[in-house]
Structures are given as structure tokens and as C-alpha cells.
Design a protein around this motif. Sequence first.
Motif, PDB file in Angstrom:
ATOM      1  N   THR A  56      -6.247 -17.318  -6.291  1.00 51.23           N
ATOM      2  CA  THR A  56      -5.053 -18.186  -6.266  1.00 51.23           C
ATOM      3  C   THR A  56      -4.811 -18.807  -7.643  1.00 51.23           C
ATOM      4  O   THR A  56      -5.537 -18.549  -8.589  1.00 51.23           O
ATOM      5  N   ASP A  57      -3.811 -19.651  -7.711  1.00 48.82           N
ATOM      6  CA  ASP A  57      -3.435 -20.376  -8.944  1.00 48.82           C
ATOM      7  C   ASP A  57      -3.236 -19.414 -10.116  1.00 48.82           C
ATOM      8  O   ASP A  57      -2.534 -18.447  -9.972  1.00 48.82           O
ATOM      9  N   ASP A  58      -3.886 -19.683 -11.253  1.00 48.57           N
ATOM     10  CA  ASP A  58      -3.556 -18.850 -12.409  1.00 48.57           C
ATOM     11  C   ASP A  58      -4.211 -17.472 -12.357  1.00 48.57           C
ATOM     12  O   ASP A  58      -3.935 -16.612 -13.189  1.00 48.57           O
ATOM     13  N   ARG A  59      -5.105 -17.220 -11.372  1.00 50.09           N
ATOM     14  CA  ARG A  59      -5.684 -15.885 -11.215  1.00 50.09           C
ATOM     15  C   ARG A  59      -4.928 -15.088 -10.147  1.00 50.09           C
ATOM     16  O   ARG A  59      -5.355 -13.998  -9.771  1.00 50.09           O
ATOM     17  N   ILE A  60      -3.852 -15.632  -9.652  1.00 51.48           N
ATOM     18  CA  ILE A  60      -3.144 -15.005  -8.534  1.00 51.48           C
ATOM     19  C   ILE A  60      -2.628 -13.621  -8.930  1.00 51.48           C
ATOM     20  O   ILE A  60      -2.165 -13.413 -10.045  1.00 51.48           O
ATOM     21  N   SER A  61      -2.776 -12.650  -8.010  1.00 53.15           N
ATOM     22  CA  SER A  61      -2.271 -11.299  -8.302  1.00 53.15           C
ATOM     23  C   SER A  61      -1.989 -10.572  -6.991  1.00 53.15           C
ATOM     24  O   SER A  61      -2.078 -11.144  -5.909  1.00 53.15           O
ATOM     25  N   GLY A  62      -1.624  -9.312  -7.099  1.00 52.52           N
ATOM     26  CA  GLY A  62      -1.400  -8.495  -5.913  1.00 52.52           C
ATOM     27  C   GLY A  62      -0.199  -8.954  -5.106  1.00 52.52           C
ATOM     28  O   GLY A  62       0.777  -9.474  -5.643  1.00 52.52           O
ATOM     29  N   ILE A  63      -0.287  -8.788  -3.792  1.00 51.91           N
ATOM     30  CA  ILE A  63       0.848  -9.126  -2.939  1.00 51.91           C
ATOM     31  C   ILE A  63       1.126 -10.630  -2.979  1.00 51.91           C
ATOM     32  O   ILE A  63       2.274 -11.063  -2.912  1.00 51.91           O
ATOM     33  N   ASN A  64       0.059 -11.433  -3.102  1.00 55.26           N
ATOM     34  CA  ASN A  64       0.263 -12.885  -3.199  1.00 55.26           C
ATOM     35  C   ASN A  64       1.171 -13.242  -4.370  1.00 55.26           C
ATOM     36  O   ASN A  64       2.047 -14.099  -4.249  1.00 55.26           O
ATOM     37  N   LEU A  65       0.945 -12.572  -5.504  1.00 59.07           N
ATOM     38  CA  LEU A  65       1.791 -12.810  -6.680  1.00 59.07           C
ATOM     39  C   LEU A  65       3.241 -12.429  -6.371  1.00 59.07           C
ATOM     40  O   LEU A  65       4.179 -13.146  -6.706  1.00 59.07           O
ATOM     41  N   LEU A  66       3.388 -11.296  -5.690  1.00 66.40           N
ATOM     42  CA  LEU A  66       4.728 -10.832  -5.317  1.00 66.40           C
ATOM     43  C   LEU A  66       5.413 -11.868  -4.419  1.00 66.40           C
ATOM     44  O   LEU A  66       6.592 -12.176  -4.593  1.00 66.40           O
ATOM     45  N   PHE A  67       4.655 -12.405  -3.468  1.00 60.56           N
ATOM     46  CA  PHE A  67       5.206 -13.434  -2.571  1.00 60.56           C
ATOM     47  C   PHE A  67       5.741 -14.615  -3.375  1.00 60.56           C
ATOM     48  O   PHE A  67       6.851 -15.086  -3.142  1.00 60.56           O
TER      49      PHE A  67
END
Lengths: 295, 270
Positions: free
Chosen positions: A130-141
Amino acid sequence: MKRAKDWMPGLLLTAPSLVALAIFVYGFIGWNFRISLTNWKALSPDYSFIGLQNYRDLLVDERFKIDIKNSLIFTVVFMVACLLLGLLLAILLDQKLKFEGLFRSVYLLPMAISFIVTGVVWRWLMNPATDDRISGINLLFTKIGLDSLVNQWHLTPNWGMAGIALPAVWQMAGYTMALFLAGIRSIPEEIREAGRVDGASEWRIYRHVILPQLRPIALSAIVILGHISLKVFDLIIAIAGKQLALDVPAIYMWQTSFDAYNFGKGATLATYILFSVAIVIIPYLIFTMRQERNS
Amino acid sequence: MKKSRLSLYPALIFFLIFFLLPVYVVIVTSLKPLGDISLDTMWSLPKSFDFVNYSLAWEKLGPSVINSFQLVIPAALIASFLGSMNGFVLAKWKFPGADVVFPVILFGMFIPYQSILIPLVTTMRELGIYGGIPGLILVHVIYGLPIMTLIFRNYYASVPNELIEAAKVDGAGMLGTYFRVVLPISIPAFIVAIIWEFTSIWNDFLFAVVLTGPSSWPVTVALNNIAGSQIVQWNVQMAGALIASLPTVLVYIILGRYFLRGLMSGALKG
């Protein structure tokens, strides 16, 4: 009764396959059961008979309890999602639209790919950081303003197996769709016409004419999906490796046998997996063969 | 009527995106230069194309891709040929009890392979074929027999009996009938069967991981190993995923119709 001279060559021609299967399927299942009754706990074989001790131990085994729970969550989420999505896609594609072939080919594409590739790719898509390491589908969301959907995927406490089911649904929903679509297409057009003449809406025709006819296909789909989910193994290995929270009997069996060399216990777990699959498959085989004979 | 159909496209396209999203990520990630790995831009198109990830992935996976081909081609050919002979006998040259033997064979395609794994490893060690590709070919041929037999039996069931009878009247024995009458009309079934075996053996992991060693790893095992390590960058992993799935995806794109038929027979529907 035909004479032996007539049928004997057929038996001889199939004999190598029949003998191989008799040994490698039925012989080995029997042998595995025999091992499950022993205390074989090291690399070198030990066939000292201990009866059902391994089975009794498994019943009070904490890890096995987690495995059963995980297996159930995965099976329910995976099967319900595949069946609903598969049926929905089949009905959508049944509308004789343009580009039907293109849509169908894309929906089915994951079936050509291995669970390992699917797992490797989805492991990245389902990155739980999460936060500044967020990636993948979460980032897309977050990029499309759906921040509330950001979640831990397969690392969600207690419900991680539902996260594992997502890539499995991605892989198998198209197959379920293909089964249903074949079923819908095999229903004679006259039956639908008759419904339309009676003034029934398209929705009512699906609900009252088509769905009831799809029962045999739904049964096939349930059995196929069910036995896949009871065996799920490589997908979890590729996404999460071996971690207790996402453990299933197939991984437990593998680790017990080939990492820890506890073959007696490994064989017991194997027997359990076989039993869970057999109670689904054997009635289905008998049912299908009986139907074939009647038709 | 027309208008209500048009409204279905948004739904169809939504699912199209769902199924293609991972494909998109694999392609754009694998083409990004190694430095360009900031998480924030993982969904954007690459600013410049770079194939270095592919050469790095090929360094790690190349030998195992060759292993996979050496495994899959002979196994698919042998299994489909044996399946064809079995299917012919079970459909057209039945021996007493053939209809009971058939479901007993079919059960073999549903079993979880864990339930035979320990005896299998033990036996292969005894025979001295544990750890190499020839042993793995043998295993895939044997456990491929049920589905191969099913595909060909269903196909031959639709061949008219008169064709077989005519061959008999001409004095052909069983082998003569099979090779001269049945085999020449079996090409569609062979395509279906070989594609099925090719795909499922290429994608197999369980037998591969238990029965082979580092020098004989098929590509699924090799890919899983680079994915598990922290050292290999995502760009390289995605390039590896694409390399590992390219052969079966190409077969699917070119021969999709036959692929679908194989899938359908897997559900016991001919």
C-alpha cells in the motif's frame, strides 16, 4: 455371442494400454493406500504396518484443518463465480452479435496458458503493498478513483483463498462459458420460436425454456470445476509459494512426502485427496455411461 | 431488437478488458527497459522499447524451453497414436466387457496425481528412469491414455458401421481395417488429440517438478523458480511468462477450433 477369433485381436491391441493403466492407475492407488498404513518416515522404505494410525493423526492435525477450510472456501468461490460468469458470458454471446468469434476467442484464451504462468502474472497484479509501494490492480483502482476497492487480495486475513480464486476464475470462466454456449446452441430453434409465438419475452424464454435444458451441462461443469478445485496446487505455488495461510491438501501432501520424506503421512493425505475427488467423479461416470447406453 | 443488442457491447467489452488486462501488463512490462521499473508507471505504455528483458529471460529459460519441446512432441505423438488404436477397438471392434472397461479407463483422467505419486517415484527410481525426460515422456503417455482414448472413441463412434463391415467383406482383418480404412479418415481427431496433449503436457507442473532435475526441467518449473527468487526483476519475469506461454498460445490462435473440440470432449461430451 461373437466368437473369440473375432474379438481377440481387439483385446490384444488394447492390452498394452490396459495393462499400463491397470498398474499405473489402479495398482499405484492400491500401493499408495498400503503405504498410508505404514510408518514409512525416511528415504528408505519402511513397510511396518500401523493400521489406520496415520488417518487418526490427520483427524486431529491442525494444519489439515486449515487445509480443509481453505479448500472449501476456494471451491465455493471458484465454482460459484465460474458458473455465474460462464452462464452470463454464454447468454451474451448467444445473441448472434457481430464479432462473436473474437469475443469468444479472447474469453477462452486463458485456457491455453498454464496455471504457473497465470500465477506468476497475477502475483504481480495482486500485489498487496500500500501507500507509496502500491502497485498492480490496487494501483489501477486508485488511478480510476475506486480507492475503496483497494485490498490485500490473497493476503487478506482468513479470506486469502478467495483472492487465489480470482486468477482461477480468470482462467476457467471462459471454459465454463464454452460448455454453456455449446449447450444453448444445441437447443433446437423451434423450441424458442414456440415460446416467442406464445408471446414470451426473451428473458422468460431463457428462464423457462433454455435454463432447464442446461441442467446436464451444468452438472458436467460442476463436476469438472469441482475436481479441478479439489486438486488445485500449481496456481497457489506460483502465487504464494508454500505458506500456511494458503495451504491446501495437495501442497501439504507434496511437502510432507518430498520435502520431509514422511511418506506414510504423505500417502494418507493423497488418499484423502483421491477420496474427495472420487465421490464426485465416480457417480458422474456411472451416470454418463448409463445415459449413453440409453440414447 | 437491434437497439437492445447494441446495449450488450459495453458488457462484452468490459469482460474483454478483464480477460486481456494481464496480457497487457505482461507485454508492456516485458518491453520496458530495466531502469524504467517505477511502480507508479506500471500501467503506462513503455516510453521506449527494449528487448533486453527477453534476452535475459531466454538466458534463464532457453534450455528448459528446449526440454519442453523434447518432452511434448514425442509424448503427444505416442499418446495420440495409442489412443487412436484404443478408441477404434472400443468403438468398432469391441471385445466382451469393452463397455465396462471404458469408464474404468476414464477414471484415470480425473484422479488427483498425488494419489499415485509416491509409488510412481519409487517405481521410476527402481527402473532407473527417474530425473530425466524419457521417464517423464513415459509418464505423460500413460496418464494421457484415458483422454486420448475418449477423444478417438467418440470420433469413431460417428463412423458408419457399414464402412467397417465393407472392409471385413473384402477380407481385411482388424489391423488391415484400422490402417487402411480408419486411420486415413482420422486426421481431424488426431489434430484435436495432439493439440490437447501438447497443451496439457506443456502446461504440466506437478509431474515435471517431482520427476525431473535442473538439467531436464520443463519450462513451467524453470519459470516458477525464477519467479520465486527476489533477484529477478519483474520485467524479466514477465518476459519469461510470455516465452513460456507463446507455443501453446500460438497453437490456440491458429487452431482454436480444434482446441475447443478437445476441451469439450474433456467434459465427456463428444
